[in-house]
Design a protein around this motif. Structure first.
Motif, PDB file in Angstrom:
ATOM      1  N   GLN A   1       0.795  -1.223   0.000  1.00  0.00           N
ATOM      2  CA  GLN A   1       0.000   0.000   0.000  1.00  0.00           C
ATOM      3  C   GLN A   1       0.826   1.271   0.000  1.00  0.00           C
ATOM      4  O   GLN A   1       0.282   2.355  -0.245  1.00  0.00           O
ATOM      5  N   ARG A   2       2.113   1.193   0.308  1.00  0.00           N
ATOM      6  CA  ARG A   2       2.945   2.399   0.316  1.00  0.00           C
ATOM      7  C   ARG A   2       3.969   2.429  -0.813  1.00  0.00           C
ATOM      8  O   ARG A   2       4.550   3.473  -1.071  1.00  0.00           O
ATOM      9  N   ASP A   3       4.183   1.292  -1.467  1.00  0.00           N
ATOM     10  CA  ASP A   3       5.203   1.235  -2.517  1.00  0.00           C
ATOM     11  C   ASP A   3       4.652   0.692  -3.836  1.00  0.00           C
ATOM     12  O   ASP A   3       4.707   1.363  -4.865  1.00  0.00           O
ATOM     13  N   TRP A   4       4.120  -0.515  -3.821  1.00  0.00           N
ATOM     14  CA  TRP A   4       3.645  -1.126  -5.060  1.00  0.00           C
ATOM     15  C   TRP A   4       2.601  -0.261  -5.755  1.00  0.00           C
ATOM     16  O   TRP A   4       2.641  -0.085  -6.978  1.00  0.00           O
TER      17      TRP A   4
ATOM     18  N   ALA B   1      -4.559   8.479  -6.061  1.00  0.00           N
ATOM     19  CA  ALA B   1      -5.638   8.826  -5.129  1.00  0.00           C
ATOM     20  C   ALA B   1      -6.793   7.844  -5.250  1.00  0.00           C
ATOM     21  O   ALA B   1      -7.393   7.434  -4.242  1.00  0.00           O
ATOM     22  N   GLY B   2      -7.119   7.439  -6.484  1.00  0.00           N
ATOM     23  CA  GLY B   2      -8.214   6.491  -6.685  1.00  0.00           C
ATOM     24  C   GLY B   2      -7.925   5.135  -6.065  1.00  0.00           C
ATOM     25  O   GLY B   2      -8.793   4.535  -5.419  1.00  0.00           O
TER      26      GLY B   2
ATOM     27  N   THR C   1      -5.331  11.805   2.662  1.00  0.00           N
ATOM     28  CA  THR C   1      -4.502  12.923   2.225  1.00  0.00           C
ATOM     29  C   THR C   1      -3.066  12.755   2.686  1.00  0.00           C
ATOM     30  O   THR C   1      -2.114  12.868   1.894  1.00  0.00           O
ATOM     31  N   VAL C   2      -2.874  12.474   3.966  1.00  0.00           N
ATOM     32  CA  VAL C   2      -1.523  12.315   4.495  1.00  0.00           C
ATOM     33  C   VAL C   2      -0.852  11.080   3.897  1.00  0.00           C
ATOM     34  O   VAL C   2       0.353  11.091   3.589  1.00  0.00           O
ATOM     35  N   THR C   3      -1.616  10.014   3.708  1.00  0.00           N
ATOM     36  CA  THR C   3      -1.056   8.810   3.092  1.00  0.00           C
ATOM     37  C   THR C   3      -0.485   9.109   1.714  1.00  0.00           C
ATOM     38  O   THR C   3       0.633   8.692   1.377  1.00  0.00           O
TER      39      THR C   3
ATOM     40  N   GLU D   1       3.937  10.445  -2.229  1.00  0.00           N
ATOM     41  CA  GLU D   1       4.454  11.306  -3.282  1.00  0.00           C
ATOM     42  C   GLU D   1       5.786  11.955  -2.930  1.00  0.00           C
ATOM     43  O   GLU D   1       6.584  12.251  -3.830  1.00  0.00           O
ATOM     44  N   ASN D   2       6.046  12.197  -1.667  1.00  0.00           N
ATOM     45  CA  ASN D   2       7.186  13.023  -1.280  1.00  0.00           C
ATOM     46  C   ASN D   2       8.317  12.263  -0.620  1.00  0.00           C
ATOM     47  O   ASN D   2       9.287  12.880  -0.183  1.00  0.00           O
ATOM     48  N   ILE D   3       8.212  10.949  -0.538  1.00  0.00           N
ATOM     49  CA  ILE D   3       9.286  10.147   0.040  1.00  0.00           C
ATOM     50  C   ILE D   3      10.017   9.432  -1.090  1.00  0.00           C
ATOM     51  O   ILE D   3       9.393   8.832  -1.961  1.00  0.00           O
TER      52      ILE D   3
END
Length: 592
Positions: free
Chosen positions: A175-178, A191-192, A514-516, A521-523
């Motif tokens: 959920q954070r990379d793939w 976002a979707g 939003t924070v997710t 996007e920024n890491i």
């Protein structure tokens, strides 16, 4: 400066963002082609959705069932459940950075497969142990003077904790990379997918515990363990196949930035600075750069001290990895946004056992609580829909601001409930010596206590009283034999409380998404794992604080104070996000 120039200055491979309009037009054209539905069903997004749904369903069933099993094993006492919760939270808090670093340093397919295998096998073995304990509990208690029972409890808790750690690693990886790579670094599609995954999570959070709860109620705990065991074995095979297929059909997943040691990164950044070039946003720069594939090849240092024994070198490396992981988290341009999200975990204003236990003391029936939980799930889904619409209209940062204001506005109803008619709040219980010296306060307390049920043991009964017969539905403990006594004189307080909690979930889940996405996007790609691992640690740390709050003030008459403290923590979290948004907008204006 263009996106391509930014990427070249960071030494990365450029992956340009497509606009939402271009990508939507391409998707619309694809849908008009015959057989596009079949293409979608074989595509990576659908496979990720199905794999995520199976994983979330299994996680929700297991988290619900293990709490019930531990209470049943320990004579309907909450001690084992409390120990399990403490072990789970403490392990993620201590090992979150290490888990994230492991995700960063290994190929994506190996990380996903290993996490999936460890999680499901741990749950399977734990289910087998529980089945044996439930079936032969009396015999086991007679062996080694009862110490074999303690060993079984320890094994169950350790296996369940290992499963939770593996689940954390799998969540970070998928959920954070793939998802970021699968969407082609397109913000609209990202976002979707985030919103869809959160909707799946909301639905499974309601349905999965109900399903396994029905099995346990209609059959037995042994059958419930067998049901979970079978589910995990089937889910392991299906998820393994689906994730393997996604890895094959998305070639970008096989590409990861090479590991670069800290000294080399420092020299590279100094060289860029001396040439007057743009710097990577992770090299102690607060300016976020566009999300690119491999634009910041930074990894945590691996320091070998050759004059120390191997065990000491490994321990030193583990400590160094954790320390540098937290430093990397602090360096992020979205640090304040991530901290703001973590502060939202220090709250009693959610549908956990604390809030529902308090509602029980105020005369709310189990059926009504179940209905309210269903309504809260619907409002959570509304929050995911609102997020996608707001992001497309106002942008991601403004979406977080709007969601924060909505969240705080709804929670004001909870603050009002503390002082509304029917509230049992009694500050004198926190200072017993005052009550002996003030008859006026004593009179006020007696009036307030008319709004609470006279539970067994007097007015100092905790939020979760001990009962002989327990029914379980989702994360709520519902007790038989509602205590007899006069009904509350007014339900205004409890109505305002749940009205605020339910409506606040719209802004809450929109803000969470939003924070997710800001983190995604920024890491830098090479630090996504470790930073999100530290974020998980922060979330668990703040979650522990809210349990400490309840332990410090466990009576229903204290709940109003807990509500006020929770709102203060949430306000602090949103204030941190407002500061981040102000800095990001100011930096954007300066760049233009």
């Amino acid at each position: 400066m263009s996106q391509r120039e930014d990427a070249s200055h960071c030494g990365g491979v450029m992956v340009e963002f497509e606009s939402d309009a271009i990508r939507d037009a391409r998707a619309k054209k694809a849908r008009s082609i015959p057989g596009s539905a079949l293409i979608y069903l074989k595509g990576p997004k659908f496979l990720i959705y199905v794999s995520g749904a199976l994983s979330m369903w299994g996680d929700r069933m297991w988290h619900f069932a293990i709490s019930v099993f531990l209470i049943e094993l320990y004579g309907r006492n909450l001690l084992l459940t409390a120990v399990f919760g403490l072990v789970v939270a403490g392990s993620v808090l201590l090992l979150g950075a290490l888990i994230g670093d492991w995700v960063d340093r290994n190929p994506r397919n190996k990380v996903a497969h290993a996490s999936l295998f460890i999680q499901n096998i741990s749950v399977t073995v734990c289910s087998i142990v529980l089945m044996l304990v439930f079936s032969y509990k009396q015999r086991i208690e007679q062996i080694w003077d009862g110490w074999l029972t303690v060993v079984c409890y320890t094994v169950v808790i350790i296996l369940a904790d290992v499963a939770n750690l593996a689940s954390t690693a799998l969540t970070i990886a998928i959920q954070r990379d793939w998802i970021v790579v699968i969407t082609g670094y397109n913000r609209g599609h990202l976002a979707g997918m985030n919103a869809t995954m959160r909707r799946i999570d909301q639905v499974t959070n309601i349905l999965a515990p109900l399903a396994v709860g029905q099995v346990m109620t209609l059959a037995s705990n042994v059958v419930g363990c067998g049901f979970i065991l079978g589910w995990n074995l089937v889910s392991l095979i299906v998820e393994f196949f689906f994730l393997s297929r996604v890895y094959r059909i998305v070639p970008a997943l096989s590409v990861k930035p090479p590991v670069v040691e800290e000294d080399e990164v420092y020299l590279q950044s100094m060289d860029r600075n001396s040439q007057g070039m743009g710097r990577c946003f992770l090299c102690n720069v607060t300016q976020p750069q566009p999300l690119t594939e491999g634009n910041c090849n930074i990894s945590l240092p691996l320091k070998e001290i050759t004059d120390l024994p191997l065990c000491f070198r490994r321990f030193r490396w583990l400590v160094s990895t954790c320390k540098d992981g937290w430093r990397a988290y602090y360096r992020q341009p979205v640090f304040l946004a991530g901290m703001g999200l973590a502060f939202l975990y220090t709250t009693v204003l959610g549908f956990d056992c604390i809030t529902t236990g308090y509602a029980y003391t105020q005369g709310i029936s189990g059926s009504l609580l179940s209905l309210l939980m269903g309504v809260s799930a619907i409002t959570g889904l509304m929050g995911t829909v609102m997020f996608t619409r707001l992001r497309k209209t106002y942008g991601l940062i403004n979406t977080g601001i709007i969601s924060s204001c909505l969240h705080l506005g709804c929670l004001l109803l909870c603050v009002c409930s503390v002082f509304a008619p029917g509230s049992p709040m009694d500050l004198s219980l926190l200072m017993p010596y005052i009550t002996s010296n003030s008859s006026e306060l004593g009179g006020m307390a007696s009036q307030r206590q008319k709004h609470t049920y006279p539970l067994r043991g007097g007015s100092n009964q905790p939020l979760l009283p001990d009962r002989s017969s327990i029914h379980w539905t989702n994360n709520t403990v519902l007790f038989e034999n509602v205590p007899s006594g006069t009904a509350p004189e007014s339900y205004i307080s409890i109505i305002l409380l749940f009205l605020g909690v339910i409506t606040a979930r719209i802004g809450l889940w929109s803000f969470d998404l939003t924070v997710t996405q800001l983190l995604q996007e920024n890491i830098c790609e090479s630090e996504r794992g470790v930073v999100n691992g530290v974020q998980s640690s922060m979330n668990y740390l703040m979650d522990l604080l809210h349990f400490i709050m309840v332990i410090s003030a466990p009576q229903p008459q204290h709940f109003g104070i807990l509500v006020i403290i929770s709102v203060l923590f949430i306000t602090t979290g949103h204030t941190m996000y407002f500061l981040y948004a102000h800095k990001a907008k100011r930096k954007r204006r300066l760049d233009t």
